[in-house]
Design a protein around this motif. Structure first.
Motif, PDB file in Angstrom:
ATOM      1  N   SER A  11       0.846  -1.187   0.000  1.00  0.00           N
ATOM      2  CA  SER A  11       0.000   0.000   0.000  1.00  0.00           C
ATOM      3  C   SER A  11       0.884   1.240   0.000  1.00  0.00           C
ATOM      4  O   SER A  11       1.831   1.341   0.780  1.00  0.00           O
ATOM      5  N   ASP A  12       0.557   2.205  -0.874  1.00  0.00           N
ATOM      6  CA  ASP A  12       1.318   3.452  -0.954  1.00  0.00           C
ATOM      7  C   ASP A  12       0.586   4.639  -0.358  1.00  0.00           C
ATOM      8  O   ASP A  12       1.153   5.718  -0.234  1.00  0.00           O
ATOM      9  N   ARG A  46     -11.027  -2.731   0.022  1.00  0.00           N
ATOM     10  CA  ARG A  46     -11.132  -2.287  -1.361  1.00  0.00           C
ATOM     11  C   ARG A  46     -10.234  -1.070  -1.516  1.00  0.00           C
ATOM     12  O   ARG A  46     -10.341  -0.111  -0.753  1.00  0.00           O
ATOM     13  N   LYS A  47      -9.334  -1.121  -2.497  1.00  0.00           N
ATOM     14  CA  LYS A  47      -8.381  -0.035  -2.687  1.00  0.00           C
ATOM     15  C   LYS A  47      -8.155   0.202  -4.177  1.00  0.00           C
ATOM     16  O   LYS A  47      -8.148  -0.741  -4.959  1.00  0.00           O
ATOM     17  N   LYS A  48      -7.967   1.441  -4.552  1.00  0.00           N
ATOM     18  CA  LYS A  48      -7.718   1.783  -5.949  1.00  0.00           C
ATOM     19  C   LYS A  48      -6.316   1.344  -6.357  1.00  0.00           C
ATOM     20  O   LYS A  48      -5.374   1.398  -5.567  1.00  0.00           O
ATOM     21  N   ARG A  49      -6.197   0.939  -7.618  1.00  0.00           N
ATOM     22  CA  ARG A  49      -4.912   0.480  -8.145  1.00  0.00           C
ATOM     23  C   ARG A  49      -3.823   1.534  -8.026  1.00  0.00           C
ATOM     24  O   ARG A  49      -2.665   1.212  -7.794  1.00  0.00           O
ATOM     25  N   LYS A  50      -4.195   2.805  -8.197  1.00  0.00           N
ATOM     26  CA  LYS A  50      -3.180   3.864  -8.180  1.00  0.00           C
ATOM     27  C   LYS A  50      -2.583   4.089  -6.796  1.00  0.00           C
ATOM     28  O   LYS A  50      -1.565   4.754  -6.659  1.00  0.00           O
ATOM     29  N   HIS A  51      -3.173   3.509  -5.752  1.00  0.00           N
ATOM     30  CA  HIS A  51      -2.680   3.675  -4.395  1.00  0.00           C
ATOM     31  C   HIS A  51      -1.869   2.486  -3.892  1.00  0.00           C
ATOM     32  O   HIS A  51      -1.592   2.399  -2.698  1.00  0.00           O
ATOM     33  N   VAL A  52      -1.494   1.582  -4.791  1.00  0.00           N
ATOM     34  CA  VAL A  52      -0.694   0.423  -4.403  1.00  0.00           C
ATOM     35  C   VAL A  52       0.477   0.254  -5.378  1.00  0.00           C
ATOM     36  O   VAL A  52       0.467   0.793  -6.478  1.00  0.00           O
ATOM     37  N   ALA A  53       1.470  -0.502  -4.936  1.00  0.00           N
ATOM     38  CA  ALA A  53       2.634  -0.801  -5.778  1.00  0.00           C
ATOM     39  C   ALA A  53       2.821  -2.309  -5.851  1.00  0.00           C
ATOM     40  O   ALA A  53       2.726  -3.008  -4.831  1.00  0.00           O
ATOM     41  N   PHE A  54       3.086  -2.807  -7.047  1.00  0.00           N
ATOM     42  CA  PHE A  54       3.351  -4.229  -7.245  1.00  0.00           C
ATOM     43  C   PHE A  54       4.645  -4.596  -6.544  1.00  0.00           C
ATOM     44  O   PHE A  54       5.649  -3.899  -6.654  1.00  0.00           O
ATOM     45  N   VAL A  55       4.637  -5.718  -5.816  1.00  0.00           N
ATOM     46  CA  VAL A  55       5.837  -6.185  -5.116  1.00  0.00           C
ATOM     47  C   VAL A  55       6.310  -7.500  -5.710  1.00  0.00           C
ATOM     48  O   VAL A  55       7.474  -7.647  -6.056  1.00  0.00           O
ATOM     49  N   ALA A  56       5.406  -8.472  -5.808  1.00  0.00           N
ATOM     50  CA  ALA A  56       5.806  -9.785  -6.310  1.00  0.00           C
ATOM     51  C   ALA A  56       4.600 -10.534  -6.851  1.00  0.00           C
ATOM     52  O   ALA A  56       3.467 -10.296  -6.444  1.00  0.00           O
TER      53      ALA A  56
END
Length: 94
Positions: A11-12, A46-56
């Protein structure tokens, strides 16, 4: 990288910023996230894609269960995230 079901993300934004989650499902611009502790399988975040970062990319037994629509438990999610954190820590140490 496109975030998909069973991926591990960070989560960013928001109160949970910096925490790791597993994506249980996707719906357009929204992701449904669980960590097995504060966000249980029964009530995913529930979270918007723009507020997260791919890790693995999820490659564990848990990821296979999520992709096939099988029931997962909170302890399985916690265990998978703990194993991932250990792998990251081992890579950073040596």
């Amino acid at each position: 990288m496109e975030i998909a079901t069973s991926n591990i993300i960070k989560s960013d934004a928001g109160r949970d910023s910096g925490k790791l989650f597993v994506v249980t499902s996707t719906d357009g611009e929204y992701l449904w996230l669980v960590d097995g502790k504060s966000r249980k399988v029964e009530q995913p975040k529930r979270k918007k894609r723009k507020h997260v970062a791919f890790v693995a990319e999820g490659t564990t037994r848990l990821a296979q269960k999520i992709q096939h629509g099988e029931h997962i438990t909170n302890s399985e999610v916690r265990r998978a995230l703990a194993e991932f954190r250990e792998d990251i820590q081992m890579d950073q140490e040596g």
